[in-house]
Design a protein around this motif. Structure first.
Motif, PDB file in Angstrom:
ATOM      1  N   LEU A   1      -5.261   6.141 -15.473  1.00 38.87           N
ATOM      2  CA  LEU A   1      -4.933   5.327 -14.058  1.00 38.87           C
ATOM      3  C   LEU A   1      -5.608   4.264 -14.005  1.00 38.87           C
ATOM      4  CD1 LEU A   1      -3.872   6.619 -11.363  1.00 38.87           C
ATOM      5  CD2 LEU A   1      -6.145   7.522 -10.791  1.00 38.87           C
ATOM      6  N   ALA A   2      -6.740   4.025 -14.465  1.00 40.03           N
ATOM      7  CA  ALA A   2      -7.477   2.612 -14.314  1.00 40.03           C
ATOM      8  C   ALA A   2      -6.523   1.553 -15.081  1.00 40.03           C
ATOM      9  CB  ALA A   2      -8.832   2.592 -15.028  1.00 40.03           C
ATOM     10  N   GLN A   3      -5.792   1.683 -15.922  1.00 40.08           N
ATOM     11  CA  GLN A   3      -4.922   1.062 -16.660  1.00 40.08           C
ATOM     12  C   GLN A   3      -3.502   0.528 -16.125  1.00 40.08           C
ATOM     13  OE1 GLN A   3      -4.697   2.586 -20.649  1.00 40.08           O
ATOM     14  NE2 GLN A   3      -6.491   1.873 -21.404  1.00 40.08           N
ATOM     15  N   LYS A   4      -3.310   1.357 -14.896  1.00 43.82           N
ATOM     16  CA  LYS A   4      -2.009   1.122 -14.258  1.00 43.82           C
ATOM     17  C   LYS A   4      -2.241  -0.448 -13.431  1.00 43.82           C
ATOM     18  CE  LYS A   4       0.150   4.603 -14.963  1.00 43.82           C
ATOM     19  NZ  LYS A   4       1.472   4.536 -15.703  1.00 43.82           N
ATOM     20  N   ASN A   5      -1.046  -0.725 -12.981  1.00 44.79           N
ATOM     21  CA  ASN A   5      -1.157  -2.226 -12.473  1.00 44.79           C
ATOM     22  C   ASN A   5      -1.702  -2.103 -11.031  1.00 44.79           C
ATOM     23  OD1 ASN A   5       0.370  -3.278 -14.695  1.00 44.79           O
ATOM     24  ND2 ASN A   5       2.274  -2.868 -13.542  1.00 44.79           N
ATOM     25  N   PHE A   6      -1.705  -0.963 -10.457  1.00 44.54           N
ATOM     26  CA  PHE A   6      -2.321  -0.893  -9.089  1.00 44.54           C
ATOM     27  C   PHE A   6      -3.864  -0.555  -9.128  1.00 44.54           C
ATOM     28  CE2 PHE A   6       0.042   2.818 -10.102  1.00 44.54           C
ATOM     29  CZ  PHE A   6      -0.872   3.792  -9.909  1.00 44.54           C
ATOM     30  N   SER A   7      -4.308  -0.611  -8.073  1.00 47.29           N
ATOM     31  CA  SER A   7      -5.697   0.215  -7.804  1.00 47.29           C
ATOM     32  C   SER A   7      -5.779   1.261  -7.091  1.00 47.29           C
ATOM     33  CB  SER A   7      -6.528  -0.973  -7.200  1.00 47.29           C
ATOM     34  OG  SER A   7      -7.106  -1.901  -7.884  1.00 47.29           O
ATOM     35  N   THR A   8      -6.520   2.177  -7.461  1.00 49.56           N
ATOM     36  CA  THR A   8      -6.346   3.635  -6.825  1.00 49.56           C
ATOM     37  C   THR A   8      -7.650   3.960  -6.044  1.00 49.56           C
ATOM     38  OG1 THR A   8      -5.413   4.694  -8.778  1.00 49.56           O
ATOM     39  CG2 THR A   8      -6.239   6.121  -7.184  1.00 49.56           C
ATOM     40  N   LEU A   9      -7.150   4.469  -4.669  1.00 45.32           N
ATOM     41  CA  LEU A   9      -8.039   4.540  -3.618  1.00 45.32           C
ATOM     42  C   LEU A   9      -8.075   6.168  -3.232  1.00 45.32           C
ATOM     43  CD1 LEU A   9      -7.463   1.703  -1.115  1.00 45.32           C
ATOM     44  CD2 LEU A   9      -9.213   1.749  -2.994  1.00 45.32           C
TER      45      LEU A   9
ATOM     46  N   ARG B   1       8.509   8.100 -12.393  1.00 49.61           N
ATOM     47  CA  ARG B   1       8.703   8.748 -10.948  1.00 49.61           C
ATOM     48  C   ARG B   1       8.180   7.607 -10.022  1.00 49.61           C
ATOM     49  NH1 ARG B   1       5.788  14.628 -11.285  1.00 49.61           N
ATOM     50  NH2 ARG B   1       6.576  14.526  -9.184  1.00 49.61           N
ATOM     51  N   PHE B   2       7.442   6.852 -10.298  1.00 53.38           N
ATOM     52  CA  PHE B   2       6.935   5.738  -9.485  1.00 53.38           C
ATOM     53  C   PHE B   2       7.037   4.478  -9.886  1.00 53.38           C
ATOM     54  CE2 PHE B   2       2.923   3.886  -7.557  1.00 53.38           C
ATOM     55  CZ  PHE B   2       3.445   3.580  -6.488  1.00 53.38           C
ATOM     56  N   PRO B   3       8.476   4.087 -10.200  1.00 50.65           N
ATOM     57  CA  PRO B   3       8.842   2.771 -10.892  1.00 50.65           C
ATOM     58  C   PRO B   3       8.355   1.541 -10.354  1.00 50.65           C
ATOM     59  CG  PRO B   3      10.847   3.945 -10.114  1.00 50.65           C
ATOM     60  CD  PRO B   3       9.710   4.857  -9.800  1.00 50.65           C
ATOM     61  N   ILE B   4       8.310   1.625  -8.997  1.00 44.76           N
ATOM     62  CA  ILE B   4       7.583   0.260  -8.403  1.00 44.76           C
ATOM     63  C   ILE B   4       6.296  -0.267  -8.749  1.00 44.76           C
ATOM     64  CG2 ILE B   4       6.340   1.453  -6.331  1.00 44.76           C
ATOM     65  CD1 ILE B   4       8.382  -1.384  -5.266  1.00 44.76           C
TER      66      ILE B   4
ATOM     67  N   MET C   1       0.851  -1.081   0.110  1.00 47.00           N
ATOM     68  CA  MET C   1       0.042  -0.052  -0.001  1.00 47.00           C
ATOM     69  C   MET C   1       0.743   1.282  -0.034  1.00 47.00           C
ATOM     70  SD  MET C   1      -3.281   0.603   2.457  1.00 47.00           S
ATOM     71  CE  MET C   1      -2.941  -0.554   3.547  1.00 47.00           C
ATOM     72  N   TYR C   2       0.624   2.331  -0.955  1.00 47.19           N
ATOM     73  CA  TYR C   2       1.358   3.383  -0.841  1.00 47.19           C
ATOM     74  C   TYR C   2       0.424   4.692  -0.705  1.00 47.19           C
ATOM     75  CZ  TYR C   2       4.524   0.307  -2.786  1.00 47.19           C
ATOM     76  OH  TYR C   2       5.408  -0.986  -3.032  1.00 47.19           O
TER      77      TYR C   2
ATOM     78  N   VAL D   1      -2.773   2.383  -4.108  1.00 42.89           N
ATOM     79  CA  VAL D   1      -2.053   3.776  -4.008  1.00 42.89           C
ATOM     80  C   VAL D   1      -3.234   4.472  -3.537  1.00 42.89           C
ATOM     81  CG1 VAL D   1      -1.374   5.645  -5.128  1.00 42.89           C
ATOM     82  CG2 VAL D   1      -0.500   3.364  -5.859  1.00 42.89           C
ATOM     83  N   ILE D   2      -3.212   5.189  -2.411  1.00 40.44           N
ATOM     84  CA  ILE D   2      -4.190   5.742  -1.859  1.00 40.44           C
ATOM     85  C   ILE D   2      -3.776   7.529  -1.897  1.00 40.44           C
ATOM     86  CG2 ILE D   2      -5.257   6.542   0.440  1.00 40.44           C
ATOM     87  CD1 ILE D   2      -4.640   3.964   1.473  1.00 40.44           C
ATOM     88  N   ILE D   3      -4.788   8.104  -2.665  1.00 39.70           N
ATOM     89  CA  ILE D   3      -4.397   9.584  -2.711  1.00 39.70           C
ATOM     90  C   ILE D   3      -4.984  10.270  -1.556  1.00 39.70           C
ATOM     91  CG2 ILE D   3      -5.018  11.575  -4.380  1.00 39.70           C
ATOM     92  CD1 ILE D   3      -3.365   9.123  -5.677  1.00 39.70           C
ATOM     93  N   ALA D   4      -4.436  10.998  -0.936  1.00 46.14           N
ATOM     94  CA  ALA D   4      -4.965  11.333   0.225  1.00 46.14           C
ATOM     95  C   ALA D   4      -5.547  13.092   0.246  1.00 46.14           C
ATOM     96  CB  ALA D   4      -3.975  11.515   1.430  1.00 46.14           C
ATOM     97  N   GLY D   5      -6.793  12.969  -0.465  1.00 41.84           N
ATOM     98  CA  GLY D   5      -7.238  14.373  -0.689  1.00 41.84           C
ATOM     99  C   GLY D   5      -7.126  14.840  -1.947  1.00 41.84           C
ATOM    100  N   ASP D   6      -7.989  15.792  -2.333  1.00 40.84           N
ATOM    101  CA  ASP D   6      -7.893  16.398  -3.825  1.00 40.84           C
ATOM    102  C   ASP D   6      -7.566  15.912  -4.861  1.00 40.84           C
ATOM    103  OD1 ASP D   6      -8.856  18.556  -2.259  1.00 40.84           O
ATOM    104  OD2 ASP D   6      -6.835  19.623  -2.301  1.00 40.84           O
TER     105      ASP D   6
END
Length: 123
Positions: A56-64, A20-23, A1-2, A33-38
């Protein structure tokens, strides 16, 4: 989790690219990956915004994301609510999920309490 801060739509979305986020190349949709606001990508549903949500949806991770004070709450709240990992969410797409305010989620063994951003002040 990031966890990262504001995206403000596509203004700062570059922080999630592979350079910028190679992992992210090693992540899966079961990683978050959690976006903390805005978050800002649920603003007007116009073409440029839809392009970046698809990117964003095509990235390997899920976005919260947790809403901040710079969101279109009317549009955001028009998405249907569902329960996910113990709290209420708006599912924007299969892998983009809005974690609603005042909820407690259990994600990957962690308890996460969500609360929103402050009121904006203008002079």
């Amino acid at each position: 989790m990031y966890v990262t801060g504001d995206l403000h739509g596509y203004i700062d979305i570059g922080k999630l690219n592979s350079k910028r986020f190679p992992i992210n190349r090693d992540l899966s949709k079961d990683d978050f990956v959690i976006i903390a606001g805005d978050f800002g990508l649920v603003w007007d549903n116009k073409n440029d915004e839809l392009y970046w949500r698809k990117w964003l949806a095509q990235k390997n991770f899920s976005t919260l994301f947790i809403d901040g004070n710079h969101e279109n709450f009317q549009l955001l709240n028009s998405y249907p609510e569902e329960n996910w990992n113990g709290g209420n969410v708006h599912r924007i797409s299969e892998s983009i999920i809005h974690l609603m305010r005042g909820q407690i989620f259990t994600i990957k063994g962690y308890k996460i309490f969500t609360f929103g951003g402050a009121q904006s002040h203008t002079s």
